[in-house]
Design an enzyme around this catalytic site. Structure first.
Site, PDB file in Angstrom:
ATOM      1  CB  SER A 529      -0.963  -0.043   1.184  1.00  0.00           C
ATOM      2  OG  SER A 529      -2.024   0.849   1.009  1.00  0.00           O
ATOM      3  CG  HIS A 642      -5.565  -2.679  -0.110  1.00  0.00           C
ATOM      4  ND1 HIS A 642      -4.689  -2.356  -1.119  1.00  0.00           N
ATOM      5  CD2 HIS A 642      -5.160  -1.962   0.974  1.00  0.00           C
ATOM      6  CE1 HIS A 642      -3.795  -1.475  -0.680  1.00  0.00           C
ATOM      7  NE2 HIS A 642      -4.057  -1.237   0.602  1.00  0.00           N
TER       8      HIS A 642
END
Length: 673
Positions: A529, A642
């Site tokens: 991320s 994610h």
């Protein structure tokens, strides 16, 4: 043991040991304090997550209470202690179930078409408040139906989008369903809708007299671009509502005082947008007053610890003292998540503190002790009985005892150093457990996501795996991280790739200088991320690293702003502008701009259903690197979002770990794969 017998040598941890890890969490005392219920989450032989209820009794016994191939969650004793309510997906969707506290068959209480997201008991135990969702043509009487496994091609329809916020990394494309709070009778199962169809409902709590329901809702005229969340009070008899906060901030984790005159909440005023520290608020609805009890305490309340074992364990929120004199809260400080008592009179004192991660809590009715879920770098996590007077801990569970006796864990040694501008940064180093005296190890630098999160004193399987594989592991909290105050966490905004980059590089230099077992010629870097963004940025600005692995990363802010589920606001919040305001600024902070300078072999890992940092970010970087003839590989994880590394499909998590270790072995050890 016979004196001639040699103790069994413990081995290093492996990727496959991920499947053996058990996370004990969410303890809750019975009203009389003689026992407690908690959850143990594990991965079964089919590589599927399971979670079950367990009971701890005051005589020290610990017994599994529910079984089966499903997920049982959030157990709570009824006010009189005769029933345990819990959420379970055993019927298909997650519904509310009731279980006799002394044993017996569980009874399904709700059958809502879209399941139950959360619930609370009424003070008298005769009803519960549940949170469900409804579509435009659905009612609370509609029952759960088996999910359609496959949609026929002839039945496919286009997806019409009119809202700015139309997809979520957690939920996928949003289906237009709205949140509804319902009251459900324990004996009859009869349900009643208490609210209209709300855009969003967060925390909710019933007053001690059972007359008022407080809940957090998004009632903004434009719910997609206004980020305040209000506290609404609902009179359960008249159904009259009062907005307690009127757009003054965003709130969560509601808790009524024992006498019902005060309502506590965790919240903030968005002064620093997504980097604003969470504070403890206390409202007195009858008097119309509001106090921020931690306004002068420069810490973030709650839990923002980065890890891969307890990432989805929900913390306790604020807990009132039985006499209403103050509240117990968890807070982040310098890599630790500890428990504090915040007095209404002013003082804030530590209650349970140490170099560990407190990720679950229940306060005994006598308030003499608590049950705390605690993890550290060398302890996966267990429940402990902790004296609230002196902090003395007694271990109650040994959920991972077999594994902990079989493998050797690397400890995480904390240290501090100065960045290029003199700012103090905290980091940790993990030494390979089996490194021989005088031998040097390659170094892997890990960079956390967020960026408003925190590395610290918690168990982290991925880091242990790298250390076991022969790597020294460096992880730091560069500016932008939580745990060091408001100015520190805000310092990265508008400066991605600036001083945060310097913080990490200074950490590499400091570690090499301080720890003589690091081979400075064999350096690797990885992160996910924001950590993936920074990995991309690093290899575009230095050739010091011999290998890099970028995960669920950002490579191009210009496209990210329009394709991420949060991109339309996060980009401006963090980088400082929208595309039409200053495209050059966004391009300046985009690692893709510097792709011509990337010569470090780069492994790109990305989930195909990542709506937070969509996979096109990886594709752009991969294609550019291939066109330039650079050493790179793209690994795509199907049907993963994610959160792959934390809560994703266990089989894919294993594949991810193997790819990471193999890449570093190839370029830092010369291994062939």
């Amino acid at each position: 043991m016979n004196n001639n017998e040699q103790p069994t040598k413990r081995r290093g941890i492996t990727a496959e040991d991920l499947l053996r890890l058990r996370s004990v969490r969410d303890p809750h005392y019975a009203p009389d304090g003689t026992r407690a219920v908690f959850v143990e989450k594990s991965i079964d032989e089919e590589k599927q997550y399971r979670s079950h209820l367990w009971i701890w009794a005051a005589d020290g016994s610990v017994r599994q209470w529910t079984f089966g191939r499903w997920r049982d969650m959030k157990p709570r004793f009824s006010p009189r202690g005769e029933i345990i309510a819990f959420l379970s997906d055993r019927s298909g969707r997650t519904q509310l179930w009731l279980l006799p506290a002394n044993g017996g068959e569980a009874r399904q209480l709700t059958f809502f078409k879209n399941g139950v997201r959360d619930y609370v008991w009424s003070p008298d135990g005769t009803f519960l408040i549940t949170l469900t969702t409804l579509g435009d043509d659905e009612t609370i009487e509609d029952r759960e139906e088996p999910e359609k496994v496959e949609v026929k091609r002839a039945d496919l329809k286009p997806r019409v989008v009119e809202r700015l916020y139309y997809k979520s990394d957690a939920s996928g494309f949003l289906d237009g369903k709205r949140a509804v709070l319902t009251r459900i009778d324990v004996l009859s199962g009869k349900s009643e809708a208490l609210t209209g169809r709300e855009e969003e409902i967060g925390s909710f709590a019933i007053s001690p007299n059972g007359r008022t329901l407080a809940f957090v809702a998004n009632r903004n005229e434009d719910p997609d671009t206004t980020f305040t969340r209000d506290i609404v009070l609902l009179d359960l008899e008249s159904k009259a509502e009062t907005n307690l906060t009127n757009g003054c901030g965003t709130f969560a984790s509601l808790a009524w005082s024992p006498d019902g005159t005060k309502l506590a909440a965790i919240g903030h005023d968005l002064a620093y947008l997504g980097a604003t520290l969470h504070r403890l608020y206390v409202f007195e609805p009858e008097r119309g007053t509001k106090r921020v009890l931690t306004a002068d305490w420069d810490v973030h309340l709650g839990d923002a610890m980065v890890g891969d074992t307890h990432a989805d364990a929900k913390g306790p929120g604020p807990i009132w003292a039985s006499d209403g004199s103050g509240l117990y809260v968890t807070a982040l400080e310098r890599g630790r998540v500890n428990l504090y008592f915040v007095s209404l009179a002013g003082p804030i004192v530590p209650v349970i503190e140490g170099n560990f991660h407190l990720y679950g809590l229940a306060i005994h009715p006598s308030e003499q002790q608590a049950i705390a879920a605690i993890s550290s770098p060398t302890s996966v996590g267990d429940l402990y009985a902790v004296s609230l007077a002196d902090g003395t801990k007694t271990r109650l569970t040994r959920a991972n005892e077999a594994l902990e006796n079989e493998v050797v864990f690397a400890d995480a040694e904390p240290f501090t150093y100065r960045s290029a501008d003199g700012l103090e940064i905290q980091g940790w180093i993990m030494k390979p457990p089996e490194l021989d005296e005088g031998e040097k190890a390659p170094l892997v630098v890990e960079i956390h996501g967020g960026p408003h999160a925190m590395y610290g004193f918690t168990f982290f399987h991925e880091l242990q795996l790298l250390a076991s594989s022969g790597y020294a592991v460096l992880f730091t909290n560069p500016r932008g991280s939580h745990g060091y105050g408001q100015s520190f966490v805000n310092a990265v905004r508008g400066d991605y790739g600036g001083m945060d980059y310097e913080d990490i590089m200074a950490g590499v230099d400091a570690a090499i200088s301080k720890f003589d077992f690091i081979d400075k010629e064999r350096l690797g870097v990885t992160g996910g991320s924001y950590g993936g963004f920074m990995t991309n940025w690093i290899v575009g600005h230095t050739d010091r690293f011999k290998a890099a692995v970028t995960q669920r990363s950002i490579s191009n802010w210009l496209s990210f702003s329009g394709v991420s589920d949060i991109g339309y606001f996060f980009t401006k919040w963090e980088v400082g502008c929208d595309v039409w305001e200053d495209a050059e600024r966004l391009w300046h902070h985009s690692p893709l701009k510097y792709v011509k300078h990337m010569r470090t072999p780069l492994l790109i890992l990305h989930s195909e259903r990542d709506y937070r940092c969509p996979i096109e970010q990886a594709e752009q970087l991969f294609v550019a690197l291939k066109q330039l003839g650079r050493e790179t590989k793209l690994v795509r994880f199907p049907d993963a979002n994610h959160d792959l590394s934390r809560t994703g499909n266990p089989a894919l998590r294993l594949e991810r770990l193997r790819h990471i270790v193999d890449w570093f072995d190839r370029y830092l050890k010369g291994a062939s794969h």
